[in-house]
Design an enzyme around this catalytic site. Structure first.
Site, PDB file in Angstrom:
ATOM      1  N   LEU A 670       0.846  -1.185   0.000  1.00 15.80           N
ATOM      2  CA  LEU A 670       0.000   0.000   0.000  1.00 15.80           C
ATOM      3  C   LEU A 670       0.886   1.241   0.000  1.00 15.80           C
ATOM      4  O   LEU A 670       1.846   1.331   0.772  1.00 15.80           O
ATOM      5  CB  LEU A 670      -0.913  -0.002   1.222  1.00 15.80           C
ATOM      6  CG  LEU A 670      -1.995   1.069   1.275  1.00 15.80           C
ATOM      7  CD1 LEU A 670      -3.079   0.776   0.261  1.00 15.80           C
ATOM      8  CD2 LEU A 670      -2.598   1.137   2.681  1.00 15.80           C
ATOM      9  N   ARG A 730      -5.986  -2.291   1.555  1.00 16.68           N
ATOM     10  CA  ARG A 730      -4.869  -3.215   1.743  1.00 16.68           C
ATOM     11  C   ARG A 730      -5.328  -4.669   1.721  1.00 16.68           C
ATOM     12  O   ARG A 730      -4.593  -5.563   1.297  1.00 16.68           O
ATOM     13  CB  ARG A 730      -4.178  -2.907   3.068  1.00 16.68           C
ATOM     14  CG  ARG A 730      -3.001  -3.809   3.387  1.00 16.68           C
ATOM     15  CD  ARG A 730      -2.611  -3.693   4.847  1.00 16.68           C
ATOM     16  NE  ARG A 730      -2.168  -2.363   5.196  1.00 16.68           N
ATOM     17  CZ  ARG A 730      -0.907  -1.946   5.076  1.00 16.68           C
ATOM     18  NH1 ARG A 730       0.009  -2.776   4.596  1.00 16.68           N
ATOM     19  NH2 ARG A 730      -0.571  -0.726   5.427  1.00 16.68           N
ATOM     20  N   ASP A 746       4.341  -2.499   4.100  1.00 11.51           N
ATOM     21  CA  ASP A 746       4.299  -1.059   3.872  1.00 11.51           C
ATOM     22  C   ASP A 746       5.384  -0.663   2.878  1.00 11.51           C
ATOM     23  O   ASP A 746       6.392  -1.362   2.711  1.00 11.51           O
ATOM     24  CB  ASP A 746       4.509  -0.309   5.188  1.00 11.51           C
ATOM     25  CG  ASP A 746       3.317  -0.457   6.121  1.00 11.51           C
ATOM     26  OD1 ASP A 746       2.214  -0.725   5.611  1.00 11.51           O
ATOM     27  OD2 ASP A 746       3.501  -0.305   7.337  1.00 11.51           O
ATOM     28  N   ASP A 747       5.160   0.489   2.249  1.00  9.12           N
ATOM     29  CA  ASP A 747       6.140   0.926   1.266  1.00  9.12           C
ATOM     30  C   ASP A 747       7.441   1.413   1.906  1.00  9.12           C
ATOM     31  O   ASP A 747       8.446   1.578   1.212  1.00  9.12           O
ATOM     32  CB  ASP A 747       5.553   2.036   0.379  1.00  9.12           C
ATOM     33  CG  ASP A 747       5.081   3.233   1.195  1.00  9.12           C
ATOM     34  OD1 ASP A 747       5.161   3.176   2.441  1.00  9.12           O
ATOM     35  OD2 ASP A 747       4.607   4.211   0.595  1.00  9.12           O
ATOM     36  N   ASP A 835      -4.758  -2.833  10.712  1.00 14.45           N
ATOM     37  CA  ASP A 835      -3.984  -3.984  11.158  1.00 14.45           C
ATOM     38  C   ASP A 835      -4.577  -4.589  12.426  1.00 14.45           C
ATOM     39  O   ASP A 835      -4.607  -5.817  12.585  1.00 14.45           O
ATOM     40  CB  ASP A 835      -2.530  -3.578  11.372  1.00 14.45           C
ATOM     41  CG  ASP A 835      -2.401  -2.303  12.194  1.00 14.45           C
ATOM     42  OD1 ASP A 835      -3.446  -1.728  12.563  1.00 14.45           O
ATOM     43  OD2 ASP A 835      -1.268  -1.873  12.453  1.00 14.45           O
TER      44      ASP A 835
END
Length: 921
Positions: A670, A730, A746-747, A835
């Site tokens: 994402l 996500r 995560d990026d 999350d």
């Protein structure tokens, strides 16, 4: 004269007067002699020495050399010189021996070189032989396939044969009361590959449609519009459905009129086979007006049945439709804990009409046991329950007379008292809720009983049904003994003892199961309608339709930038994980158990909360997923790695994964307007083993730069455009995800290749869990009496952040389509907590904590922009999320664990020539 002078000199120069002359002459002689001598010494001796020194090396004969070397015997006369000589002799001997050995080794080396050349030739010959054998094997396999194709016909779906419109030759049973599927249902209209098409009549096209309850009618029509099985083509339909109730009393048609209208339906075909008549009840006083109507071979689904009317395995007892056009408010539902409530049990009701009381007969329990049971136990039930209340051993509340006018009810049925909200408030304070079945044993179920059951399950009061002859809703597919107590009326005197003997763990398990059944089959009109369809579909063994996947709208992008050129981007790690799979992208096999699952696992599917393995989420409205073969077939718990094969690294890795020896994963990343950070993260994935594809979820409304050059990492990179900026994106089940394993990352997360590989291998042995790296935990705040989110280092954890975690794609379906919408709305409101929501979901389904791998607790991304998690409000929002999620689920599903997975050889020093393998500790 000389002699005379000499004599005179010796005599001291005495005599003849010449003594002074003699003395002078003697002095001159001495000086002359001394000068001459010195001249000779100073001149001739250096010349002589120089001569001999310059001619030393020119002498041919060794004996003529003045300064020549002496012989050994002459030099060894001194002791220490002798020792030096002996050392020299010893060294000389050793040098001779080493020279001999050198010559011997050279000879052996020459022989070994000859052998090496011979081995090389043998290897070349063996390679040629192996190549020939491979060709032979390939040809043999090809020949075998050809022979199999010739001898075995290719299996394909059968051609669907549509029956005639009028099939009057269908044999009639002796009585409609004897109708079962085998003699009243036309299977020819429902092939296994038909997809279970359902045709729904429009009630407005018939006179009785104007008598239907508007709320039920509107809710039913809204559900039909979104159902995947409903078709508008009546000629291919498997089942035909008509809604006939709940009807409003003033305008209700006469039974003969309704019967005539049903028989005039265009696809009734004289006897109504493959038809389903649905009579939904929104109130407890709904009457059984279908009892006096001839319905032929049509199935009936309603809440009230007499034994002469109910056909087991054919008709369906449905739950009441309380929330017709509204979703239940989870915030108003009480929590499942504490287990014990104020009242041990409660009951409110009034019996308008009863059968002959058993207490009026002078009979004992012994006579009843012998077979002479009384017709009605209600009076004895009243007496016993009042005695329990008066004993004050436990707080109980029983009222057999309504304070206000009781609701209308059938004869011998206990009518409900008060309004629905008042009844719910009492049930919220009750551990158990008594449900007394009608005294008339011919009334197998009534709308009043189903309403009491609905309200008890809704607020978490465990139902206690007095009367084992009752047919509870969906009883042929639901094991009600897991959520309710069904007790014969003669055991009324033992009820109090039985309720007190149940442990808290069993109470919580029954309450949780009841909550699942209510949410899945009772709570909304969609659930009720889909449950009815699923029961019929399961009975005739037609598999469910695959659940829909989220279509991915790809954003065009240019690739071509060679990844891995920057040495700073290469981060493979130093953990040796042995052999790896280096195959091209390989998709997980599609779902293969559509037919066998329907036939084999009926009760397990219907009575288990959504979850993997032993908790497979086969709810009736939850169609089978398209890619779950491995997910269902792998079994539960930890299997020995490699199915028992171990030892060397090659054997260990070849069998890794148990039933799934060959598998890959998809990275879902994402991102939001951080192109440089994203490109760096993608470059770090270059050369990652087991990687199938990278799906970049572009969460920004602004498209990426047109001149942005994406890295070429050896696998496809799919950039997906989203409809809105939501962290829920996500976990969408994108159709571009071809593998069961998903690595959500995560990026800005920086993971080494060896960490990712090890995490993936751990997940393959625990496919029903979230397996990740950063761990977190929840804690109870005593002063504020609420839950807190904590990210400090701790010896235990209850969550694994999905910013770097593996999970099964199955949970993406559940998160997006099954999990309560209120949770996803909370995530969108705070732009946070997705999350935590995923951890709640998986722990709720599996009743297992996540698995943390390696010692990594946080991620460091040097040079990355400020993340959302650094905001001061981040943790306050997560506190609120946890408490809200607990209200939705009714309890805290997260479980603590001190378990962490590392390699067996973690921090173990081994020689480099030893094979390393890894498994759980």
């Amino acid at each position: 004269e000389l002699m005379t002078g000499y004599t005179m000199l010796r005599n001291g120069g005495v005599g003849n007067g010449g003594q002074p002359w003699v003395l002078r002459w003697s002095s001159r002689i001495r000086l002359t002699w001394l000068s001459f001598t010195l001249f000779i010494i100073l001149v001739f001796f250096p010349l002589i020495a120089h001569y001999y020194l310059t001619t030393i090396d020119d002498a041919d004969d060794a004996g003529k050399r003045i300064f020549g070397p002496r012989t050994g015997n002459e030099l060894c006369e001194v002791k220490h010189v002798q020792d030096l000589c002996r050392i020299r002799e010893s060294v000389s001997e050793e040098l001779l021996q080493l020279e001999a050995k050198r010559q011997e080794l050279n000879s052996e080396i020459a022989k070994l070189n000859l052998k090496i050349e011979a081995c090389k030739k043998s290897i070349e010959n063996a390679k040629q032989d192996l190549l020939q054998l491979k060709n032979v094997i390939s040809q043999t396999e090809h020949s075998y396939k050809e022979l199999m194709a010739q001898n075995q016909p290719k299996l394909s779906l059968p051609i669907r044969l549509l029956p005639d419109k009028d099939d009057a030759t269908f044999p009639l049973p002796k009585s409609n009361r004897n109708c079962r599927l085998h003699n009243c249902f036309d299977y020819s209209r429902c092939p296994l590959t038909s997809g279970f098409p359902v045709y729904v009549y429009n009630s407005d096209d018939y006179p009785f449609g104007s008598s239907l309850d508007p709320l039920i009618k509107q809710a039913f029509e809204a559900t039909v519009r979104t159902n995947v099985y409903v078709t508008e083509n009546a000629n291919i339909a498997c089942v035909y459905i008509i809604l006939v109730g709940e009807m409003q009393e003033p305008v209700m048609p006469k039974p003969t009129e309704l019967e005539q209208q049903l028989h005039s339906l265009p696809y009734w075909r004289t006897d109504g086979h493959n038809h389903l008549i649905i009579n939904l009840s929104r109130k407890s006083e709904t009457q059984n007006f279908i009892y006096n109507i001839s319905t032929g071979r049509a199935m009936i689904a309603q809440s009230t049945f007499y034994d002469a009317q109910y056909r087991p395995g054919f008709d369906i007892v449905v739950s009441p439709l309380v929330h017709a056009m509204s979703e239940p408010n989870f915030l108003e539902i009480p929590p499942q804990v504490p287990v014990k409530r104020k009242y041990l049990f409660s009951f409110q009701g009034e019996k308008i009409e009863s059968l002959r009381s058993s207490l009026q007969e002078v009979r004992s329990f012994e006579e009843e046991i012998e077979g002479n049971a009384p017709a009605d136990y209600d009076d004895r039930i009243i007496t016993t329950l009042k005695a329990v209340q008066d004993s004050k051993l436990d707080f109980v509340l029983v009222e057999f007379t309504c304070k206000n006018q009781p609701k209308a009810s059938l004869p011998t049925e206990w009518a409900l008292c008060g309004e629905r909200d008042d009844r719910l408030e009492l049930l919220k304070l009750s551990t158990f809720a008594l449900i007394i079945t009608p005294g008339d044993t011919h009334l197998v179920i009534s709308a009043g009983c189903t309403m009491r059951l609905f309200e008890a399950l809704e607020v978490g009061a465990i139902p206690v049904v007095l009367g084992e002859q009752v047919q509870l809703p969906y009883n042929d597919v639901i094991r009600w003994n897991e959520a309710a107590l069904i007790i014969p009326k003669p055991r009324i005197t033992e009820v109090h003892f039985l309720l007190r003997s149940i442990s808290d763990n069993d109470l919580l398990a029954m309450r949780r199961q009841g909550r699942f059944l209510w949410e899945t089959y009772f709570s909304t009109s969609d659930n009720v309608f889909n449950t009815v369809l699923a029961i019929i579909r399961t009975r005739i063994q037609i598999p469910a339709a695959p659940i829909r996947e989220e279509p991915a709208v790809e954003i065009p992008h240019r690739s071509g930038k060679a990844a891995g050129t920057d040495p700073n981007m290469a981060d493979n790690g130093d953990l040796d994980l042995g052999p790896v799979e280096t195959e091209p992208p390989y998709a997980s096999p599609k779902y293969l158990r559509n037919f066998t699952l329907t036939a084999m696992d009926i009760y397990r599917n219907w009575n288990s909360a959504p979850g993997p393995f032993h908790l497979f989420p086969y709810t009736p409205f939850d169609p089978v997923l398209p890619s779950e073969a491995k997910f269902l077939g792998s079994g539960t718990g930890f299997r020995p790695i490699g199915g028992g094969a171990g030892g060397s690294g090659k054997e260990f890795q070849a069998a890794l994964g148990g039933n799934v020896p060959r598998e890959q994963f998809t990275v879902v990343m994402l991102t939001y307007e951080r192109e440089e950070v994203l490109m760096n993260s993608l470059e770090r994935l270059n050369g990652l083993p087991y990687l199938n594809k990278v799906v970049v979820v572009w969460n920004s409304p602004k498209l990426p730069s047109e001149d942005l050059l994406w890295p070429d990492i050896g696998v496809p990179i799919m950039v997906v455009r989203t409809e809105k900026n939501s962290l829920n994106n996500r976990f969408l089940p994108w159709d571009e995800i071809d593998t069961e394993a998903i690595l959500s990352i995560d990026d800005d997360a920086h993971l080494r290749h060896d960490e990712i590989m090890f995490g993936f291998r751990v997940w393959r042995e625990a496919r029903d869990r979230i397996v990740g790296f950063p761990g977190r935990y929840h804690a109870w705040d005593i002063p504020h009496q609420s839950w807190l989110y904590n990210s400090n280092y701790s010896c235990e954890l209850s969550m694994v952040l999905t910013g770097a975690a593996f999970f099964h794609k199955y949970y993406a379906y559940l998160y997006s389509y099954v999990m309560p919408q209120a949770i996803r709305d909370m995530v969108d409101e705070y732009i946070n907590c997705e999350d935590i929501a995923m951890n709640f979901l998986v722990s709720h389904l599996t009743r297992k904590p996540p698995i943390k791998v390696t010692s990594r607790w946080t991620f460091r991304c040097p040079g990355c922009p400020q993340a959302l998690s650094h905001d001061d409000s981040h943790f306050h929002e997560r506190h609120k999320c946890i408490n809200f999620f607990v209200k939705v689920y009714g309890y805290m599903p997260l479980l603590y664990t001190q378990f962490r997975v590392d390699s067996v050889l973690f921090k173990t020093r081994l020689p480099h020539d030893k094979t390393k393998c890894f498994k759980f500790i």
